[in-house]
Structure formats: C-alpha cells, structure tokens
Design an enzyme around this catalytic site. Structure first.
Site, PDB file in Angstrom:
ATOM      1  N   HIS A  38      39.248  39.668  39.530  1.00  0.00           N
ATOM      2  CA  HIS A  38      39.398  40.674  40.592  1.00  0.00           C
ATOM      3  C   HIS A  38      39.454  39.987  41.953  1.00  0.00           C
ATOM      4  O   HIS A  38      40.225  40.379  42.828  1.00  0.00           O
ATOM      5  CB  HIS A  38      38.204  41.633  40.590  1.00  0.00           C
ATOM      6  CG  HIS A  38      38.013  42.413  39.327  1.00  0.00           C
ATOM      7  ND1 HIS A  38      36.979  42.177  38.457  1.00  0.00           N
ATOM      8  CD2 HIS A  38      38.724  43.432  38.782  1.00  0.00           C
ATOM      9  CE1 HIS A  38      37.042  43.025  37.448  1.00  0.00           C
ATOM     10  NE2 HIS A  38      38.102  43.794  37.599  1.00  0.00           N
ATOM     11  N   SER A 187      35.637  42.154  32.537  1.00  0.00           N
ATOM     12  CA  SER A 187      34.326  42.820  32.646  1.00  0.00           C
ATOM     13  C   SER A 187      33.745  43.038  31.256  1.00  0.00           C
ATOM     14  O   SER A 187      32.533  43.044  31.071  1.00  0.00           O
ATOM     15  CB  SER A 187      34.464  44.165  33.360  1.00  0.00           C
ATOM     16  OG  SER A 187      35.175  44.021  34.565  1.00  0.00           O
TER      17      SER A 187
HETATM   18  P1  AMP Z   1      39.822  46.347  35.711  1.00  0.00           P
HETATM   19  O1  AMP Z   1      38.630  46.421  36.601  1.00  0.00           O
HETATM   20  O2  AMP Z   1      39.566  45.668  34.416  1.00  0.00           O
HETATM   21  O3  AMP Z   1      40.514  47.685  35.569  1.00  0.00           O
HETATM   22  O4  AMP Z   1      40.873  45.420  36.447  1.00  0.00           O
HETATM   23  C1  AMP Z   1      41.284  45.689  37.759  1.00  0.00           C
HETATM   24  C2  AMP Z   1      42.436  44.775  38.102  1.00  0.00           C
HETATM   25  O5  AMP Z   1      42.016  43.418  38.011  1.00  0.00           O
HETATM   26  C3  AMP Z   1      43.631  44.936  37.158  1.00  0.00           C
HETATM   27  O6  AMP Z   1      44.835  44.848  37.904  1.00  0.00           O
HETATM   28  C4  AMP Z   1      43.472  43.751  36.243  1.00  0.00           C
HETATM   29  O7  AMP Z   1      44.686  43.305  35.678  1.00  0.00           O
HETATM   30  C5  AMP Z   1      42.908  42.712  37.182  1.00  0.00           C
HETATM   31  N1  AMP Z   1      42.217  41.671  36.410  1.00  0.00           N
HETATM   32  C6  AMP Z   1      41.206  41.850  35.528  1.00  0.00           C
HETATM   33  N2  AMP Z   1      40.875  40.667  34.946  1.00  0.00           N
HETATM   34  C7  AMP Z   1      41.712  39.738  35.468  1.00  0.00           C
HETATM   35  C8  AMP Z   1      41.882  38.336  35.262  1.00  0.00           C
HETATM   36  N3  AMP Z   1      41.146  37.643  34.399  1.00  0.00           N
HETATM   37  N4  AMP Z   1      42.845  37.703  35.977  1.00  0.00           N
HETATM   38  C9  AMP Z   1      43.626  38.392  36.849  1.00  0.00           C
HETATM   39  N5  AMP Z   1      43.512  39.714  37.091  1.00  0.00           N
HETATM   40  C10 AMP Z   1      42.573  40.383  36.407  1.00  0.00           C
END
Ligand code: AMP
Length: 280
Positions: A38, A187
């Site tokens: 993130h 997460s």
């Molecule tokens: P989430 O909180 O899992 O819904 O993710 C929020 C944003 O962070 C989304 O656009 C995900 O693709 C991005 N994201 C989550 N994990 C990663 C990671 N390891 N590398 C790059 N972006 C990430």
C-alpha cells in the site's frame, strides 16, 4: 497527526476547498491494515499530486457470504502512522452505514472482465469493487487513482470501468511489492501460521518457474500452467483455486503465448486464499 475523516459531507467540503485552490488530488483506495505494498501506492500518489486521500474501508459488499469480512484485519492507528509518514493528507475511514444506508440499491457491474479468474469463485466480488470505487471516485473526484498489480484483475476492471462510464480520472497501476523471500505482501498474510507462511512461498516460486519457461520460448499456455500446477501440488498445505494465462489487459483465455499475457493464480494455503500473478 493525519486527519481521519469519517463522514462523506465533511470530505466533500474539504475537497471543494482543495479544488478552489487548484490542487491536484490523488486517491489510494485500500481496505486498511496497510503494508509496504500500500505504501508504494501512497508514495507514488504523493509524488504526483498536491493532495492525497487514502481510503481505508473494508467494503462489505465485495465479500461473499462465506468469506472473511468479520475477521479481516483492521488497525486504523497503525494505518494513520503509515499514511502520515508517507505524506498523505487524509484518511477516509467511513463506517459501512455511511457508504451504504438503508435505502442503498444501486450497483455498478461489468459483463466481461469480471467473469473469469477471481470472478469465477467470487461471483459478486467485482460488483462490490466497482460499486465502491464508483462511489469513492464520485465522493473524492480525484485526478488520479492508484492500484496495485497485485490485484491484476481489479486493475484491468477499474481501468475498463473508468473508460466505459467516462469517469474523469486516470488509473495508475503500480508493481507488486514482495517480501524478501518472494511472497507478495498482503493484509491476509497475517492469517498464516509459521508453517503456512513457509508453504505460501510456493505461489511466487512456481510463478517464477512458469515465467522462466515462457522466457525460454515456451508458447503453449497449457504446458506452462501444467508446470505451475505440478509445482504447487508438491506443497501439501496448498490447494489450487485457479491458475490461468489470459491476454492482458483484456483477460481473454489464450492457448498460444504470442502477446502480452497475465499469468494469475489463487491458491488456498490452509484456509487462507492468496493471489499472485506476473504480467509478461
Ligand atoms: P487492499 O487493501 O488489499 O484492497 O489493497 C489496496 C490496494 O493496494 C490495491 O490496489 C492492491 O492491489 C494494492 N496492493 C495490495 N498489496 C500490494 C502489493 N503487495 N504490492 C502492490 N500493491 C498492493
């Protein structure tokens, strides 16, 4: 301390003032429990915009009835520190009722890109994702919104939605951030026991082998998928949801690798469903 906004009218008021000043606005949509993945999105947003909003909202309508909505990890205090240190301006952390009141009945859905890959086992997921993102785009009217390639299908879907529905913003895709040993940061990694954490390495390892095979000239998608499957099946704690090679960013099934492709997988490690991918 960074400002945490819980109410939509308050956020709209702040944005109105920002717009009056001519500030550009970057939006980073997240479900919180923030990590380096993130942070890479927030860093990029901060470097490209005058003001940055991080939405921190576990969106109930993108979870299926048997999924992990209730147990999804949350830590607003830690998230605030990460956002503050990264130079973001506001965390938008609404309660579910603020986003979906009792009268809520309008949804954004898509017929094409959402049907395969994760959409197969999570049939209502992308309807929830598209709907919350449409709402967030309308609430924050950002110039740019930042998404990780970690959720490659989501990145393709949101880019397509913005084009279809003429949202006035640019979608920026960002590379996958990994742990030192290769596991894609997520997460949901916090659900893993020590043993499962070791087993989870099979996702990135097998993808790497598949990538090498393609880079060595293999054009038959099935052969690459078979190799990846056989590697994952060596791990007793792993259970494959799907492994697919599709065109990028149109997500159509392909047999011959002769264009830009997405090789994507979802694999259960114990009870935890993890995703990973590579774009070539
Ligand atoms: P989430 O909180 O899992 O819904 O993710 C929020 C944003 O962070 C989304 O656009 C995900 O693709 C991005 N994201 C989550 N994990 C990663 C990671 N390891 N590398 C790059 N972006 C990430």
């Amino acid at each position: 301390m960074i400002k945490v906004v819980k109410k939509i009218p308050e956020l709209k008021e702040i944005i109105k003032e920002w717009k009056k000043e001519g500030y550009s606005i970057g939006l980073v949509p997240t479900m919180g429990y923030l990590h380096e993945g993130h942070k890479s999105l927030i860093d990029k947003a901060v470097s490209e915009n005058d003001k940055v909003i991080v939405s921190d909202f576990v969106n109930p309508i993108q979870f299926g009835p048997t999924e992990d909505l209730a147990t999804y990890p949350r830590d607003l205090e830690k998230d605030s520190i990460l956002c503050e240190n990264a130079g973001a301006d506001i965390i938008f952390n609404p309660e579910p009722e603020e986003m979906y009141n009792d009268n809520f009945s309008s949804f954004v859905d898509m017929n094409t890109l959402t049907k395969g890959l994760c959409g197969k086992t999570r049939p209502t997921h992308f309807r929830g994702v598209c709907t919350v993102l449409a709402k967030l785009f309308n609430i924050t009217s950002p110039d740019k919104a930042y998404f990780g390639q970690k959720d490659a299908q989501q990145l393709a879907v949101v880019t397509h939605m913005v084009e279809d529905l003429n949202f006035n913003l640019e979608i920026v895709g960002c590379p996958i951030i990994r742990e030192e040993d290769g596991l894609a940061k997520s997460s949901r990694n916090t659900y893993l026991s020590d043993e499962e954490r070791k087993a989870a390495l099979i996702l990135s390892k097998s993808l790497k082998e598949g990538k090498a095979l393609i880079e060595n000239g293999e054009k038959d998608a099935k052969k690459v998928i078979d190799l990846i499957k056989s590697l994952i099946n060596t791990e007793p704690l792993a259970k494959i949801d799907y492994i697919e090679i599709v065109s990028w960013p149109t997500l159509e099934p392909i047999e011959t690798i002769d264009q830009k492709i997405l090789c994507a997988m979802a694999v259960y490690i114990g009870k935890t469903r993890l995703i990973d991918n590579v774009i070539l």
